[in-house]
Design a protein around this motif. Structure first.
Motif, PDB file in Angstrom:
ATOM      1  N   THR A   1     -10.459  -2.579  -1.842  1.00 58.17           N
ATOM      2  CA  THR A   1     -11.023  -1.679  -2.847  1.00 58.17           C
ATOM      3  C   THR A   1     -11.739  -0.535  -2.141  1.00 58.17           C
TER       4      THR A   1
ATOM      5  N   SER B   1       4.936  -0.215  -3.029  1.00 55.72           N
ATOM      6  CA  SER B   1       4.522  -0.329  -4.427  1.00 55.72           C
ATOM      7  C   SER B   1       4.512  -1.786  -4.855  1.00 55.72           C
TER       8      SER B   1
ATOM      9  N   ASP C   1      -1.241  -0.942 -10.082  1.00 56.10           N
ATOM     10  CA  ASP C   1      -2.293  -1.095  -9.077  1.00 56.10           C
ATOM     11  C   ASP C   1      -2.347  -2.537  -8.578  1.00 56.10           C
TER      12      ASP C   1
ATOM     13  N   ASP D   1       0.870  -1.187   0.000  1.00 52.16           N
ATOM     14  CA  ASP D   1       0.000   0.000   0.000  1.00 52.16           C
ATOM     15  C   ASP D   1       0.905   1.235   0.000  1.00 52.16           C
TER      16      ASP D   1
ATOM     17  N   ASP E   1      -3.510  -2.961  -1.711  1.00 53.19           N
ATOM     18  CA  ASP E   1      -4.515  -1.962  -2.037  1.00 53.19           C
ATOM     19  C   ASP E   1      -4.721  -1.960  -3.546  1.00 53.19           C
ATOM     20  N   TYR E   2      -5.930  -1.637  -3.999  1.00 56.08           N
ATOM     21  CA  TYR E   2      -6.182  -1.588  -5.440  1.00 56.08           C
ATOM     22  C   TYR E   2      -5.573  -0.343  -6.070  1.00 56.08           C
ATOM     23  N   GLN E   3      -5.836   0.830  -5.460  1.00 58.73           N
ATOM     24  CA  GLN E   3      -5.411   2.084  -6.073  1.00 58.73           C
ATOM     25  C   GLN E   3      -3.999   2.445  -5.612  1.00 58.73           C
ATOM     26  N   MET E   4      -3.028   2.228  -6.505  1.00 62.70           N
ATOM     27  CA  MET E   4      -1.639   2.607  -6.256  1.00 62.70           C
ATOM     28  C   MET E   4      -1.061   3.151  -7.559  1.00 62.70           C
TER      29      MET E   4
END
Length: 615
Positions: free
Chosen positions: A87, A40, A66, A14, A59-62
């Motif tokens: 998510t 990452s 992602d 994350d 985590d989804y949003q990176m």
């Protein structure tokens, strides 16, 4: 390798350090867990190459990579490590994509953290435990197979009949093989003496041989051949049974030599036959030394090499090979003499007239005239190779044809779209003019004719609209789709749809929404005074999922339950129910009508096991 519960290491991915710390806090409240965090997806991949982990939470949003991209890369490497993805609110599509890509579980950020992370820890423990149990089971099954194989081999290797007697010749032990050899029952041996057993079996044996020859029990007797009246030949051995330096009795072993004796007789009789057979085989049979010197070649080999005038015996096999194959054949010869397994391979040989043959070589090391040599069988595959080359050319031509057809189909679809658009425009113009004309005064007869024209034009409009849906049928790959969400998106036209399906995702054609649209349209058009539509789902005993769409309308008569799925049946376009069955059948889903006339229609869809996920 099976990992103990105290060694559960979790990799958290994350870009939010605070969220890393929160996950670490909740997980490490349980002393079984330890947490390593990275910022990452690339750092996670680097970490996985250096260390082992029990599970990954991402985590989804990176940025850059992602969570879904990371998951797909890990799965593409054949890594089945448990993977849980976070998510955001309203990202159910991401969750479904994650499950499709191989995620084991997902959680939505923004919910109450305490129960959410408790659920994370519980599910993580279950997922890791299941993977560890699967691995332990795999290892256990492999060990069991190995032990069973060893036991079976040991039992099968015990070919001799065994009999054990004391110094007083009392029988104290035997095996099943001994009973079968002498056609005895267990009760006939137990508690008996050797002399008593000899009395029982003496009539089976030709005179002159005693299966239990008297002798000194302190030494090993010479083998005795027993000739049975039924043609069997059994060799008898006796060895002293010694315990702590004292002779306690004797162990008799009886080895059946019948097959060996028969084989020796048959071998002598068949040597001439076999030589004649080998000489006339269509394959080229050669015997050659480690150096490649030919010691024997059959008649087919001589004829195949066109060497009738000069027998190849004494020559080296390499003078009949293309130069580029010399090294390959030498390597195969050495590997065979090193007792390595060498599969069949292809080489090219040159005949005396300089024509070239493709041959398949199968060979093995055999004893021949006091030394180890190679027996080789060369099968002419020249015609097969020519056929393969022709087939390859055909395959290339076929691929060109397929590509051309795909291009033509694309152009036809484009033409169809353009043509459909133009026709619909003209139909719209006709309907508009009809509407204008209808506002004018005219005789009733003309008005009825005008209405018929309008109805026919409307049918044409609907049928052309149908071709748009059918054109897309099966074009795109099936995908996992959430049933509840698909149904909730429907426009109900004032009829309440009671959607009781929850957590069901099915593998279906992308046109699945059209299935429920047509079911709703069918209910509105033909169901009469419908006040409610209900959708339910449950599992059958065979593991399949049963999805039902029912209403409280007039229902369908028994003689039309199957006809409604036929193309052209009905008083509208006649294609709606036909299209439903076609869409579902693409992924093995069946549909039928099981309602009662007068009580409402009920359409039952059966989704096979493996084509749905129930959460």
């Amino acid at each position: 390798m099976y990992r103990k519960p105290t060694e559960l290491r979790v990799l958290v991915v994350d870009d939010d350090r605070e969220f890393q710390n929160i996950i670490s806090h909740y997980l490490t409240e349980d002393p079984e867990y330890s947490v390593v965090s990275v910022d990452s997806g690339q750092q996670a991949l680097d970490m996985l190459r250096e260390q082992s982990f029990s599970a990954i939470i991402a985590d989804y949003q990176m940025p850059e990579m992602d969570g879904l991209d990371l998951l797909r890369i890990i799965r593409s490497q054949g890594n089945s490590i448990p993977f849980i993805i976070f998510t955001g609110q309203g990202c159910e599509e991401v969750a479904i994509d994650a499950l499709n890509a191989g995620a084991d579980f997902y959680l939505v950020k923004g919910e109450d953290p305490a129960p959410q992370f408790l659920a994370l820890r519980m599910n993580l423990s279950k997922i890791i435990a299941k993977q560890q149990a699967d691995e332990a089971l795999r290892i256990s099954e492999a060990e069991n197979r190995k032990m069973l194989s060893l036991l079976k081999a040991t039992l099968e290797a015990t070919e001799d009949g065994i009999l054990v007697e004391t110094m007083d010749r009392e029988i104290v032990g035997h095996n099943e093989r001994f009973l079968k050899m002498f056609n005895l029952e267990k009760s006939q041996v137990e508690g008996k003496t050797g002399a008593e057993i000899w009395a029982l079996v003496s009539d089976q044996i030709k005179p002159g041989s005693d299966p239990m020859v008297q002798g000194k029990t302190s030494g090993t007797s010479q083998p005795v051949l027993l000739s049975f009246r039924d043609g069997r030949v059994i060799e008898s051995h006796a060895r002293p049974q010694i315990c702590d330096g004292n002779v306690m009795g004797r162990v008799w072993s009886y080895h059946d030599l019948t097959e060996r004796v028969r084989a020796e007789d048959a071998l002598r009789e068949s040597e001439a036959f076999n030589r004649g057979l080998v000489d006339n085989l269509p394959d080229y049979v050669m015997i050659y030394e480690r150096t490649g010197k030919i010691l024997y070649i059959n008649s087919s080999g001589i004829a195949g090499l066109r060497a009738e005038e000069k027998n190849p015996v004494g020559n080296l096999i390499y003078q009949y090979l293309l130069p580029e194959h010399h090294r390959i054949v030498r390597e195969k010869v050495e590997r065979r003499f090193m007792q390595e397994d060498v599969p069949p391979y292809e080489v090219r040989i040159v005949k005396s007239d300089n024509t070239v043959l493709d041959v398949m070589v199968q060979a093995t090391v055999i004893p021949y005239r006091g030394s180890d040599v190679i027996l080789g069988v060369l099968t002419d595959i020249t015609s097969r190779k020519e056929g393969e080359e022709a087939l390859e050319r055909y395959a290339q031509t076929l691929q060109v044809t397929v590509n051309a057809l795909a291009t033509a189909n694309k152009k036809l679809n484009l033409l169809s779209d353009v043509t459909r658009h133009d026709i619909l425009n003209q139909v719209h113009i006709i309907l508009s003019y009809l509407d204008i004309v209808a506002s004018e005064k005219m005789p009733d007869g003309q008005r009825k004719m005008l209405q018929r024209i309008e109805e026919a034009t409307s049918i044409i409009h609907r049928q052309i609209q149908f071709t748009r849906s059918y054109q897309d049928l099966g074009v795109n790959k099936p995908e996992w789709q959430n049933v509840k969400k698909t149904i909730d998106f429907l426009t109900s036209h004032g009829i309440p749809v009671q959607n009781e399906v929850s957590g069901l995702t099915i593998f279906a054609d992308p046109l699945l929404p059209k299935v429920f649209e047509n079911l709703l349209d069918n209910a509105i058009r033909h169901g009469g005074e419908i006040t409610k539509i209900r959708v339910t789902a449950d599992q059958r005993d065979d593991g399949a999922m049963r999805l039902r769409w029912s209403d409280n309308g007039v229902g369908i008569s028994p003689d039309e339950k199957e006809k409604i799925f036929e193309k052209g049946f009905g008083n509208n376009t006649g294609f709606g129910m036909f299209l439903i069955r076609e869409i579902l059948a693409l992924t093995g889903i069946s549909i039928r009508e099981i309602g009662s006339e007068g009580a409402g229609a009920c359409f039952e869809m059966i989704i096979p096991r493996g084509s749905y996920i129930l959460q």
